[in-house]
Design a protein around this motif. Structure first.
Motif, mmCIF file in Angstrom:
data_model
loop_
_atom_site.group_PDB
_atom_site.id
_atom_site.type_symbol
_atom_site.label_atom_id
_atom_site.label_comp_id
_atom_site.label_asym_id
_atom_site.label_seq_id
_atom_site.Cartn_x
_atom_site.Cartn_y
_atom_site.Cartn_z
ATOM 1 N N ALA A 39 -15.428 -13.237 0.776
ATOM 2 C CA ALA A 39 -16.587 -13.871 1.414
ATOM 3 C C ALA A 39 -17.672 -14.167 0.384
ATOM 4 O O ALA A 39 -18.307 -15.230 0.415
ATOM 5 C CB ALA A 39 -17.125 -12.960 2.520
ATOM 6 N N CYS A 40 -17.871 -13.248 -0.553
ATOM 7 C CA CYS A 40 -18.893 -13.462 -1.597
ATOM 8 C C CYS A 40 -18.503 -14.633 -2.502
ATOM 9 O O CYS A 40 -19.346 -15.442 -2.884
ATOM 10 C CB CYS A 40 -19.087 -12.194 -2.427
ATOM 11 S SG CYS A 40 -19.993 -10.911 -1.555
ATOM 12 N N VAL A 41 -17.215 -14.708 -2.841
ATOM 13 C CA VAL A 41 -16.759 -15.826 -3.682
ATOM 14 C C VAL A 41 -16.988 -17.139 -2.931
ATOM 15 O O VAL A 41 -17.493 -18.115 -3.493
ATOM 16 C CB VAL A 41 -15.274 -15.638 -4.077
ATOM 17 C CG1 VAL A 41 -14.708 -16.908 -4.705
ATOM 18 C CG2 VAL A 41 -15.129 -14.452 -5.039
ATOM 19 N N LYS A 42 -16.659 -17.136 -1.654
ATOM 20 C CA LYS A 42 -16.807 -18.341 -0.838
ATOM 21 C C LYS A 42 -18.274 -18.792 -0.758
ATOM 22 O O LYS A 42 -18.580 -19.972 -0.889
ATOM 23 C CB LYS A 42 -16.282 -18.054 0.568
ATOM 24 C CG LYS A 42 -15.837 -19.278 1.309
ATOM 25 C CD LYS A 42 -15.046 -18.871 2.528
ATOM 26 C CE LYS A 42 -14.363 -20.098 3.111
ATOM 27 N NZ LYS A 42 -13.474 -19.732 4.192
ATOM 28 N N HIS A 43 -19.166 -17.840 -0.544
ATOM 29 C CA HIS A 43 -20.595 -18.154 -0.420
ATOM 30 C C HIS A 43 -21.327 -18.167 -1.760
ATOM 31 O O HIS A 43 -22.542 -18.354 -1.805
ATOM 32 C CB HIS A 43 -21.292 -17.126 0.483
ATOM 33 C CG HIS A 43 -21.205 -17.423 1.954
ATOM 34 N ND1 HIS A 43 -21.276 -18.690 2.473
ATOM 35 C CD2 HIS A 43 -21.065 -16.597 3.021
ATOM 36 C CE1 HIS A 43 -21.186 -18.622 3.791
ATOM 37 N NE2 HIS A 43 -21.042 -17.369 4.151
ATOM 38 N N LYS A 44 -20.591 -17.870 -2.852
ATOM 39 C CA LYS A 44 -21.176 -17.805 -4.198
ATOM 40 C C LYS A 44 -22.319 -16.787 -4.287
ATOM 41 O O LYS A 44 -23.391 -17.062 -4.837
ATOM 42 C CB LYS A 44 -21.661 -19.184 -4.650
ATOM 43 C CG LYS A 44 -20.557 -20.223 -4.749
ATOM 44 C CD LYS A 44 -21.052 -21.473 -5.453
ATOM 45 C CE LYS A 44 -19.968 -22.461 -5.755
ATOM 46 N NZ LYS A 44 -19.257 -22.992 -4.578
ATOM 47 N N THR A 47 -17.350 -14.830 -13.404
ATOM 48 C CA THR A 47 -16.648 -13.607 -13.827
ATOM 49 C C THR A 47 -15.375 -13.447 -12.998
ATOM 50 O O THR A 47 -15.199 -14.134 -11.996
ATOM 51 C CB THR A 47 -17.533 -12.370 -13.582
ATOM 52 O OG1 THR A 47 -17.612 -12.150 -12.164
ATOM 53 C CG2 THR A 47 -18.927 -12.529 -14.145
ATOM 54 N N PRO A 48 -14.526 -12.503 -13.420
ATOM 55 C CA PRO A 48 -13.392 -12.183 -12.537
ATOM 56 C C PRO A 48 -13.912 -11.685 -11.191
ATOM 57 O O PRO A 48 -15.024 -11.155 -11.118
ATOM 58 C CB PRO A 48 -12.687 -11.043 -13.273
ATOM 59 C CG PRO A 48 -13.182 -11.075 -14.665
ATOM 60 C CD PRO A 48 -14.551 -11.671 -14.626
ATOM 61 N N CYS A 49 -13.122 -11.859 -10.148
ATOM 62 C CA CYS A 49 -13.483 -11.283 -8.851
ATOM 63 C C CYS A 49 -12.615 -10.047 -8.635
ATOM 64 O O CYS A 49 -11.762 -9.729 -9.461
ATOM 65 C CB CYS A 49 -13.315 -12.312 -7.735
ATOM 66 S SG CYS A 49 -11.622 -12.538 -7.164
ATOM 67 N N LEU A 50 -12.840 -9.363 -7.540
ATOM 68 C CA LEU A 50 -12.103 -8.115 -7.293
ATOM 69 C C LEU A 50 -10.600 -8.383 -7.137
ATOM 70 O O LEU A 50 -9.780 -7.575 -7.541
ATOM 71 C CB LEU A 50 -12.652 -7.444 -6.033
ATOM 72 C CG LEU A 50 -12.347 -5.967 -5.859
ATOM 73 C CD1 LEU A 50 -12.891 -5.152 -7.010
ATOM 74 C CD2 LEU A 50 -12.922 -5.466 -4.544
ATOM 75 N N ALA A 51 -10.275 -9.543 -6.579
ATOM 76 C CA ALA A 51 -8.864 -9.860 -6.342
ATOM 77 C C ALA A 51 -8.132 -10.209 -7.642
ATOM 78 O O ALA A 51 -6.909 -10.266 -7.661
ATOM 79 C CB ALA A 51 -8.755 -11.007 -5.345
ATOM 80 N N CYS A 52 -8.873 -10.452 -8.735
ATOM 81 C CA CYS A 52 -8.222 -10.732 -10.018
ATOM 82 C C CYS A 52 -7.435 -9.516 -10.506
ATOM 83 O O CYS A 52 -6.596 -9.629 -11.381
ATOM 84 C CB CYS A 52 -9.241 -11.127 -11.078
ATOM 85 S SG CYS A 52 -9.908 -12.786 -10.892
ATOM 86 N N VAL A 71 -8.106 -15.925 -4.813
ATOM 87 C CA VAL A 71 -9.460 -16.018 -4.260
ATOM 88 C C VAL A 71 -10.366 -16.887 -5.117
ATOM 89 O O VAL A 71 -11.077 -17.743 -4.607
ATOM 90 C CB VAL A 71 -10.055 -14.596 -4.102
ATOM 91 C CG1 VAL A 71 -11.510 -14.673 -3.640
ATOM 92 C CG2 VAL A 71 -9.233 -13.787 -3.114
ATOM 93 N N CYS A 72 -10.350 -16.686 -6.437
ATOM 94 C CA CYS A 72 -11.395 -17.330 -7.244
ATOM 95 C C CYS A 72 -10.893 -18.397 -8.212
ATOM 96 O O CYS A 72 -11.700 -19.017 -8.901
ATOM 97 C CB CYS A 72 -12.213 -16.277 -8.008
ATOM 98 S SG CYS A 72 -11.345 -15.543 -9.396
ATOM 99 N N SER A 73 -9.580 -18.614 -8.268
ATOM 100 C CA SER A 73 -9.086 -19.517 -9.321
ATOM 101 C C SER A 73 -9.472 -20.976 -9.087
ATOM 102 O O SER A 73 -9.456 -21.784 -10.012
ATOM 103 C CB SER A 73 -7.570 -19.398 -9.451
ATOM 104 O OG SER A 73 -6.961 -19.762 -8.232
ATOM 105 N N GLN A 74 -9.836 -21.325 -7.866
ATOM 106 C CA GLN A 74 -10.199 -22.732 -7.593
ATOM 107 C C GLN A 74 -11.665 -23.023 -7.926
ATOM 108 O O GLN A 74 -12.121 -24.149 -7.796
ATOM 109 C CB GLN A 74 -9.962 -23.069 -6.115
ATOM 110 C CG GLN A 74 -8.546 -22.816 -5.622
ATOM 111 C CD GLN A 74 -7.513 -23.546 -6.458
ATOM 112 O OE1 GLN A 74 -7.712 -24.698 -6.819
ATOM 113 N NE2 GLN A 74 -6.424 -22.858 -6.786
ATOM 114 N N MET A 75 -12.408 -21.973 -8.305
ATOM 115 C CA MET A 75 -13.850 -22.200 -8.524
ATOM 116 C C MET A 75 -14.128 -22.647 -9.941
ATOM 117 O O MET A 75 -13.513 -22.249 -10.879
ATOM 118 C CB MET A 75 -14.626 -20.925 -8.226
ATOM 119 C CG MET A 75 -14.530 -20.570 -6.759
ATOM 120 S SD MET A 75 -15.720 -19.349 -6.316
ATOM 121 C CE MET A 75 -17.245 -20.234 -6.525
#
Ligand SMILES: [Zn+2]
Length: 244
Positions: A139-144, A167-172, A240-244
């Protein structure tokens, strides 16, 4: 604007050049979400309330148990059986009535998390399990929204600051310590220590200073009393975060 009482209340931190009145105004106008108000959350909430973060939402679905009292410093023996968010709201408001404390008695789910964190400047991790952390992370990645991760177990703890898109996210992929602290035992000073570092990172994000643990994982060992900090890499294939 800061009122006269606030200038006095926060004078010791306003005199720090990196904060000043401008930093204090930023703290006052900010909204921080504390997801879980247990060992980590009690201390971050206390620090951020004392520091003058203007709006703090605390979320938890538990009630106070006797076995919480070794580390969850907002709860006293008389509070056993009461809802944590209700007790915490009452005590934090007494500590600093100028801060708005918003209690939400609920379990964090995939359905409610996006609405809960919408509009927040920072989300602080006070959780005790990996599945919920991953929900909050997504959710944090989605909402930045920056997410200050903390985890504890026995005599160890870890912290990192997740800045979506940078930065990396937790799912990394992070190592353990996402397990339930209580399940492995935890000494109360460990979440207190880790939570203070989370509060420091939160304040740095809000006042516009680079959070020192962005993209870096700090591990603390209470056995040899050592802090170790490692650079961590983004996972190019992170779902989760690779598309950002
Ligand atoms: Zn990721």
């Amino acid at each position: 604007m800061l009122e006269q009482g606030e200038l006095i209340r926060y004078s010791r931190q306003i005199m720090i050049p990196a904060i000043g009145e401008e930093g204090q105004r930023k703290l006052k106008s900010s909204h921080v979400i504390i997801a879980g108000i247990g060992g980590l959350g009690c201390t971050t909430a206390t620090c951020l309330t004392a520091a003058g973060v203007g709006h703090i939402t605390i979320i938890d679905s538990d009630s106070v148990e006797l076995s919480d009292l070794n580390r969850q410093i907002l709860y006293w023996e008389e509070d056993v059986g009461e809802k944590k968010v209700v007790v915490a709201q009452k005590k934090l408001s007494k500590l600093n009535p100028t801060v708005e404390i918003i209690p939400i008695f609920t379990k964090i789910t995939g359905e409610n998390i996006l609405d809960i964190i919408d509009g927040a400047q920072v989300v602080v991790d006070g959780l005790d399990n990996l599945p919920t952390r991953l929900l909050v992370n997504s959710a944090c990645v989605k909402h930045k929204i920056p997410y200050i991760y903390g985890g504890v177990s026995r005599l160890r703890g870890m912290v990192t600051t997740i800045i979506p898109g940078k930065t990396p996210c937790l799912a990394c992929g992070y190592p353990e310590a996402t397990q339930r602290g209580g399940g492995h035992g935890v000494l109360g000073v460990i979440p207190a220590l880790i939570a203070n570092l989370q509060a420091l990172e939160t304040i740095k994000v809000i006042i516009g200073h680079s959070p020192s643990l962005a993209g870096r994982l700090l591990l603390f060992s209470g056995e040899d009393v050592k802090f170790r900090v490692y650079d961590i890499e983004r996972n190019k294939n992170c779902q989760v975060c690779s598309q950002m």
